[in-house]
Structures are given as structure tokens and as C-alpha cells.
Design a protein around this motif. Structure first.
Motif, PDB file in Angstrom:
ATOM      1  N   LYS A 154      -2.517   9.409  17.092  1.00 40.60           N
ATOM      2  CA  LYS A 154      -1.733   8.736  15.968  1.00 40.60           C
ATOM      3  C   LYS A 154      -1.907   9.366  14.605  1.00 40.60           C
ATOM      4  CE  LYS A 154      -1.609   4.364  17.776  1.00 40.60           C
ATOM      5  NZ  LYS A 154      -0.191   3.359  17.582  1.00 40.60           N
ATOM      6  N   ASP A 195       1.872   1.339  14.880  1.00 39.87           N
ATOM      7  CA  ASP A 195       2.147   0.021  15.347  1.00 39.87           C
ATOM      8  C   ASP A 195       2.190  -1.144  14.177  1.00 39.87           C
ATOM      9  OD1 ASP A 195      -0.604  -0.574  14.829  1.00 39.87           O
ATOM     10  OD2 ASP A 195      -1.329  -0.310  16.816  1.00 39.87           O
ATOM     11  N   GLN A 196       2.489  -2.137  14.361  1.00 38.91           N
ATOM     12  CA  GLN A 196       2.729  -3.441  13.460  1.00 38.91           C
ATOM     13  C   GLN A 196       1.411  -3.524  12.625  1.00 38.91           C
ATOM     14  OE1 GLN A 196       5.270  -6.236  14.609  1.00 38.91           O
ATOM     15  NE2 GLN A 196       4.590  -7.838  12.765  1.00 38.91           N
ATOM     16  N   ASP A 197       0.395  -3.609  13.245  1.00 39.21           N
ATOM     17  CA  ASP A 197      -0.959  -3.749  12.610  1.00 39.21           C
ATOM     18  C   ASP A 197      -1.097  -3.081  11.369  1.00 39.21           C
ATOM     19  OD1 ASP A 197      -1.202  -6.345  13.936  1.00 39.21           O
ATOM     20  OD2 ASP A 197      -2.590  -5.774  15.474  1.00 39.21           O
ATOM     21  N   GLU A 198      -1.092  -1.716  11.872  1.00 43.26           N
ATOM     22  CA  GLU A 198      -1.296  -0.379  10.795  1.00 43.26           C
ATOM     23  C   GLU A 198      -0.515  -0.315   9.942  1.00 43.26           C
ATOM     24  OE1 GLU A 198      -1.436   4.378  11.413  1.00 43.26           O
ATOM     25  OE2 GLU A 198      -1.104   3.203  13.216  1.00 43.26           O
ATOM     26  N   ALA A 228       1.562  -2.973   8.641  1.00 39.34           N
ATOM     27  CA  ALA A 228       1.535  -4.298   7.782  1.00 39.34           C
ATOM     28  C   ALA A 228       0.585  -4.206   6.717  1.00 39.34           C
ATOM     29  CB  ALA A 228       1.358  -5.446   8.708  1.00 39.34           C
ATOM     30  N   LEU A 229      -0.426  -3.371   6.856  1.00 46.81           N
ATOM     31  CA  LEU A 229      -1.412  -3.441   5.788  1.00 46.81           C
ATOM     32  C   LEU A 229      -0.612  -2.776   4.317  1.00 46.81           C
ATOM     33  CD1 LEU A 229      -4.580  -2.075   7.563  1.00 46.81           C
ATOM     34  CD2 LEU A 229      -4.269  -4.329   6.716  1.00 46.81           C
ATOM     35  N   VAL A 270       7.558  -5.714   7.940  1.00 56.64           N
ATOM     36  CA  VAL A 270       7.832  -4.699   9.227  1.00 56.64           C
ATOM     37  C   VAL A 270       8.956  -5.151  10.067  1.00 56.64           C
ATOM     38  CG1 VAL A 270       6.561  -3.901  11.139  1.00 56.64           C
ATOM     39  CG2 VAL A 270       5.138  -4.352   9.093  1.00 56.64           C
TER      40      VAL A 270
END
Length: 228
Positions: A59, A206-209, A211-212, A217
Motif C-alpha cells: 500500500k 481502496d475506497q475507505d482510505e 474517502a477520508l 470517490v
């Protein structure tokens, strides 16, 4: 988002699919530079955040985030008699020849944005020379008003130098520009320049990472026009 007058794109993982382009190339490069020594290739890959056997990037891989000189410095211990500058030139030369896999058909996508009167730019942590070569190979280099890399004199992301330079080049405020990228570095740089931040999922994050740090997104850049 009617206030948006320009769009600044990251390149790898945004305009071009990251794994489809760089996953295969990185393994090939390590095979060639290690002369087929899998143990050495594995060590070289680990130095830049790439698992040689699974062909997966970490990552926080340098290939995703860092500049060509940073990557060259990490690989330098494996190259006797090389300098960072010489190895950077070699890596840039090899990277410029990589067949790029478009995240979406880019010519019609960009023509659609131009038809809306939007100004377009590219800001990448890649070198400017290979970046221009990749855009030219896809037939789109002339569609951008501004193309810069980490070696163009504005620094690299997550610092906002390239973003600020794009805004100044066009005479726009940050809030009138959408920064589109696949990594946290892209989004952090965009926000630091006061831009609207748009994340896409054609990179490694990924989306969660994402979106912050993003105002929205999207699956890929092809969804940008509908969002606008």
C-alpha cells in the motif's frame, strides 16, 4: 459542480490503470536487472514495496507514491558503480517505453470535458519526460494545457507545488479546480491547494482510505463528467 473550470489529473492509477500497466512492467524490470536471479529480484522488489512472487504492490510502495530519484536511491545498492542521477535517467528511459493501459478510452473522455469548456492538466510524481511520452502514445498530449512531473521544478506530491502552479497558470482559484487522483498523496496535495478532490479506484488504494481525503470517490475517471 458548476463552479469547476479546470481539472488536474494524476497520471498513473488515474488516467492509466495502475496494476495493468506497472505490475507487469515492474516484474519484467526486476527480472532483467537481476539477470534472472529470483532471490536478488525479490530483494530489489522489497526495497521499493513490490512482492516479486505475488506481483502485488504494498500500500505504501515507492512505485505508487515517490519520485524517480527516490526509487533510484532505494535501488542504488543493487547497482555497482551507478549514481542516483544515472540510474534515474535509466529508469525514466525504460518507463517512457511502457505500454500504458488506459483506465477508460481517454480521447472521447477528454473531448467530452473539453466540450464543457474545461481546462485540463496533468501533475504526476513521475518524471515529466516519461509522462509526456505516455500521453503522446495515447494521442492525448496536446489536450492538456499543463503537464508537469516531479522534476519540473514544482516539487512532488503530497506538497501542493504542482497544484498551485496549475492554478496560477490558468489564473484560477483552487476552488475552481478539481484534483483527480488515485492516491492519498494526490488528494492531500489538492486540498492543500484549496481544490475540490476527486478520488478514483483504478490505483492501489481502496475506497475507505481515499474517502477520508476526497469530496467524492468514483470508480474511474469515466464517471467524472456525470458527477460534474
Amino acid at each position: 459542480m458548476s463552479q469547476i473550470k479546470a481539472v488536474l489529473f494524476d497520471k498513473d492509477g488515474t488516467l492509466f490503470d495502475f496494476y495493468a500497466t506497472w505490475g507487469v512492467w515492474t516484474k519484467t524490470l526486476l527480472q532483467e536487472e537481476s539477470r534472472g536471479d529470483a532471490v536478488l529480484a525479490t530483494r530489489m522488489g522489497a526495497a521499493i514495496g513490490y512482492d516479486y512472487h505475488s506481483e502485488v504492490f504494498a500500500k505504501d510502495s515507492m512505485v505508487i507514491y515517490d519520485t524517480p530519484p527516490d526509487i533510484a536511491a532505494a535501488l542504488l545498492p543493487f547497482f555497482d558503480g551507478e549514481t542516483v542521477e544515472a540510474l534515474t535517467r535509466r529508469l525514466n528511459g525504460a518507463a517512457a517505453k511502457v505500454p500504458m493501459v488506459e483506465a477508460v478510452p481517454l480521447i472521447p473522455f477528454l473531448l467530452g470535458l473539453e466540450a464543457r469548456g474545461l481546462k485540463l492538466g496533468v501533475a504526476t510524481n513521475d518524471g515529466e519526460m516519461p509522462a509526456r511520452a505516455h500521453l503522446a502514445a495515447s494521442g492525448i498530449v496536446g489536450m492538456f494545457d499543463f503537464i508537469v512531473g516531479s522534476d519540473s521544478g514544482y516539487g512532488g506530491k503530497p506538497a501542493p507545488g504542482m497544484q498551485i502552479a496549475f492554478a496560477e497558470h490558468l489564473g484560477l482559484e483552487g476552488a475552481q479546480i478539481a484534483m483527480v487522483g488515485d492516491s492519498v498523496h494526490d488528494l492531500v496535495a489538492g486540498r492543500a491547494a484549496g481544490m475540490v478532490t476527486v478520488a478514483v479506484l483504478t490505483g492501489v488504494a481502496d475506497q475507505d482510505e481515499l474517502a477520508l481525503h476526497a469530496d467524492v470517490v468514483l470508480p474511474d475517471v469515466g464517471h467524472l463528467e456525470a458527477w460534474l
